[in-house]
Design an enzyme around this catalytic site. Structure first.
Site, PDB file in Angstrom:
ATOM      1  N   ARG A  51       0.849  -1.200   0.000  1.00  9.58           N
ATOM      2  CA  ARG A  51       0.000   0.000   0.000  1.00  9.58           C
ATOM      3  C   ARG A  51       0.883   1.248   0.000  1.00  9.58           C
ATOM      4  O   ARG A  51       0.588   2.235  -0.657  1.00  9.58           O
ATOM      5  CB  ARG A  51      -0.972   0.009   1.191  1.00  9.58           C
ATOM      6  CG  ARG A  51      -1.703   1.355   1.306  1.00  9.58           C
ATOM      7  CD  ARG A  51      -2.944   1.394   2.197  1.00  9.58           C
ATOM      8  NE  ARG A  51      -2.969   0.473   3.291  1.00  9.58           N
ATOM      9  CZ  ARG A  51      -2.241   0.602   4.424  1.00  9.58           C
ATOM     10  NH1 ARG A  51      -1.436   1.633   4.582  1.00  9.58           N
ATOM     11  NH2 ARG A  51      -2.326  -0.312   5.358  1.00  9.58           N
ATOM     12  N   TYR A 103     -17.144  17.766 -13.314  1.00 12.27           N
ATOM     13  CA  TYR A 103     -17.539  16.357 -13.473  1.00 12.27           C
ATOM     14  C   TYR A 103     -18.575  15.978 -12.401  1.00 12.27           C
ATOM     15  O   TYR A 103     -18.414  16.352 -11.224  1.00 12.27           O
ATOM     16  CB  TYR A 103     -16.283  15.480 -13.352  1.00 12.27           C
ATOM     17  CG  TYR A 103     -16.573  14.006 -13.409  1.00 12.27           C
ATOM     18  CD1 TYR A 103     -16.923  13.397 -14.607  1.00 12.27           C
ATOM     19  CD2 TYR A 103     -16.507  13.219 -12.269  1.00 12.27           C
ATOM     20  CE1 TYR A 103     -17.201  12.041 -14.663  1.00 12.27           C
ATOM     21  CE2 TYR A 103     -16.779  11.864 -12.319  1.00 12.27           C
ATOM     22  CZ  TYR A 103     -17.127  11.281 -13.516  1.00 12.27           C
ATOM     23  OH  TYR A 103     -17.399   9.944 -13.554  1.00 12.27           O
TER      24      TYR A 103
HETATM   25  C1  LIG Z   1     -14.267  10.198 -15.554  1.00 17.07           C
HETATM   26  C2  LIG Z   1     -13.849  11.479 -14.964  1.00 17.07           C
HETATM   27  C3  LIG Z   1     -13.555  11.592 -13.599  1.00 17.07           C
HETATM   28  C4  LIG Z   1     -13.711  10.430 -12.635  1.00 17.07           C
HETATM   29  O1  LIG Z   1     -12.804   9.413 -12.896  1.00 17.07           O
HETATM   30  P1  LIG Z   1     -13.071   7.857 -12.583  1.00 17.07           P
HETATM   31  O2  LIG Z   1     -11.856   7.189 -13.093  1.00 17.07           O
HETATM   32  O3  LIG Z   1     -14.328   7.472 -13.318  1.00 17.07           O
HETATM   33  O4  LIG Z   1     -13.253   7.745 -11.112  1.00 17.07           O
HETATM   34  C5  LIG Z   1     -13.122  12.814 -13.139  1.00 17.07           C
HETATM   35  N1  LIG Z   1     -12.998  13.891 -13.945  1.00 17.07           N
HETATM   36  C6  LIG Z   1     -13.294  13.811 -15.249  1.00 17.07           C
HETATM   37  C7  LIG Z   1     -13.140  15.030 -16.105  1.00 17.07           C
HETATM   38  C8  LIG Z   1     -13.729  12.618 -15.807  1.00 17.07           C
HETATM   39  O5  LIG Z   1     -14.025  12.565 -17.113  1.00 17.07           O
END
Ligand SMILES: *Cc1c(COP(=O)(O)O)cnc(C)c1O
Length: 393
Positions: A51, A103
């Site tokens: 970890r 997001y």
């Molecule tokens: C998909 C995405 C995230 C989240 O990422 P995950 O890998 O799905 O947890 C964050 N920011 C943006 C701009 C994204 O497109």
């Protein structure tokens, strides 16, 4: 041996992890061990428990740090794990100024989780510096930027926000998922932390969920490393290897996809049945010049509005090539419906305030032949020429 003199495309392949020093292997070995034997009671080796540090994950962390121009990288089990861990740098009573079309998962984290721990936020249109200044409080400790934004591709001036943050001793976080270091390097523009969903362009093949963070300050690296180990949302070794493999082709993939994205954006813009196209590579995009100034391209994601929701449903039903799915940044083109997918976590009223209509589609352009994609969209949009599909919303 240093690799600094090489240009970006070369460094994707020829970096400190190009060859395994123990065997000469040209692919980073996947080290599954969770624990490491200590040869001396008093002096432990570099690795003790996976970890805290694992050689495969470490290789990815080194490579992304190098590509973003930072001092240290961190790999997490998802983009949201990277983003959430970075937010743990804040404490109760601290305030974040955050971009309003962030997001959906980040929106959920800030509004429904951090708020329970006394971390406050203000959403602003980050492209408007006056709004950003107005939102500053004595307790403001971070600015959270996503540029180009999701799904409306608005462009925030990273230099200006970072300058503002430095004036008040706050940190600038930039989600660089849409452009990657191939096109935009926020640390060089003054940001403190770069965040990634490596699930998207960095890995690029829709086959892994991963997150990354990079910082360019040793003290901040120590704090984030402590949080990575404390919270424990680290990336597994198989997945770290998949991201490392994807990275090797990052430049060629993005180059090709972004050329096609511009062609499609122009096609859609000229189409009488498409309302609006959002793509910062179009000269009439309001932030076209800013985008050119702070990034080496406009990326491979664009959005467009149809006349109404019924038209959107007809268009989606008619399109054959792109997968209709959540996510972006893959070898196959992905058509998404933000209102029901990436931004479903956002209440409808909040979505509409941000201009994310029920008639908006987002397209992440893949590696198909551009003419096949345009032909597909052209055929599908022929079906939109019916009275009930032509009414405005
Ligand atoms: C998909 C995405 C995230 C989240 O990422 P995950 O890998 O799905 O947890 C964050 N920011 C943006 C701009 C994204 O497109």
């Amino acid at each position: 041996m240093t690799y600094d003199e090489y240009r970006f495309e070369t460094r994707l392949l020829h970096n400190q992890h190009k060859i395994d020093p123990a065997t000469g292997a040209v692919s980073v070995p996947i080290q599954h061990a969770s624990t490491f034997h200590q040869f001396d009671v008093d002096h432990f080796g570099k690795y003790d428990y996976a970890r805290s540090l694992n050689p495969t994950r470490e290789a990815l962390e080194d490579v992304i740090a190098e590509l973003e121009g930072g001092v240290k990288g961190f790999a997490f089990s998802s983009g949201m794990a990277a983003i959430s861990t970075a937010f743990l740098l804040l404490s109760a009573g601290d305030h974040v100024v955050i971009t309003e079309d962030v997001y959906g998962g980040t929106f959920r984290m800030v509004t429904e989780v951090l708020s329970r721990f006394g971390i406050e936020h203000t959403f602003v249109d980050m492209t408007d510096l006056e709004q950003v200044k107005q939102a500053i409080r004595p307790s403001t400790k971070a600015f959270y930027v996503e540029t180009p934004s999701n799904p409306l591709l608005k462009v925030t001036d990273i230099r200006a926000i970072s300058r503002l943050a430095k004036e008040i001793g706050a940190l600038t976080f930039v989600d660089n998922t849409f452009l990657t270091p191939a096109l935009q390097r926020p640390l060089e523009l003054g940001a403190d932390i770069v965040l990634h969903s490596a699930t998207k362009f960095l890995s690029g093949h829709s086959d892994v969920v991963a997150g990354l963070a990079v910082v360019n300050d040793e003290a901040l690296a120590k704090r984030l490393g402590f949080l990575q180990n404390s919270f424990g949302a680290i990336l597994g070794v198989q997945d770290a290897w998949l991201v490392l493999r994807g990275l090797k082709t990052l430049s060629v993939r993005l180059d090709f996809s972004q050329h096609t994205a511009l062609k499609i954006a122009k096609f859609l813009q000229a189409h009488p049945l498409i309302e609006t196209v959002y793509y910062p590579g179009l000269p009439n995009h309001p932030h076209y010049h800013l985008q050119r100034d702070q990034a080496q391209g406009a990326g491979a994601v664009l959005s467009f509005e149809l006349k109404n929701e019924a038209a959107l449903r007809t268009f989606v039903a008619g399109v054959k090539i792109p997968v209709f799915a959540v996510s972006l940044g893959a070898v196959e083109s992905i058509l998404s419906y933000p209102a029901k997918m990436s931004h479903a976590a956002m209440p409808q009223a909040e979505r509409e305030k941000r201009g994310i209509k029920n008639s908006l589609l987002r397209l992440s352009v893949g590696l198909e032949n551009p003419d096949d994609l345009i032909q597909d969209f052209s055929r599908s949009s022929e079906q939109l020429d019916q009275p009930e599909l032509l009414r405005g919303e």
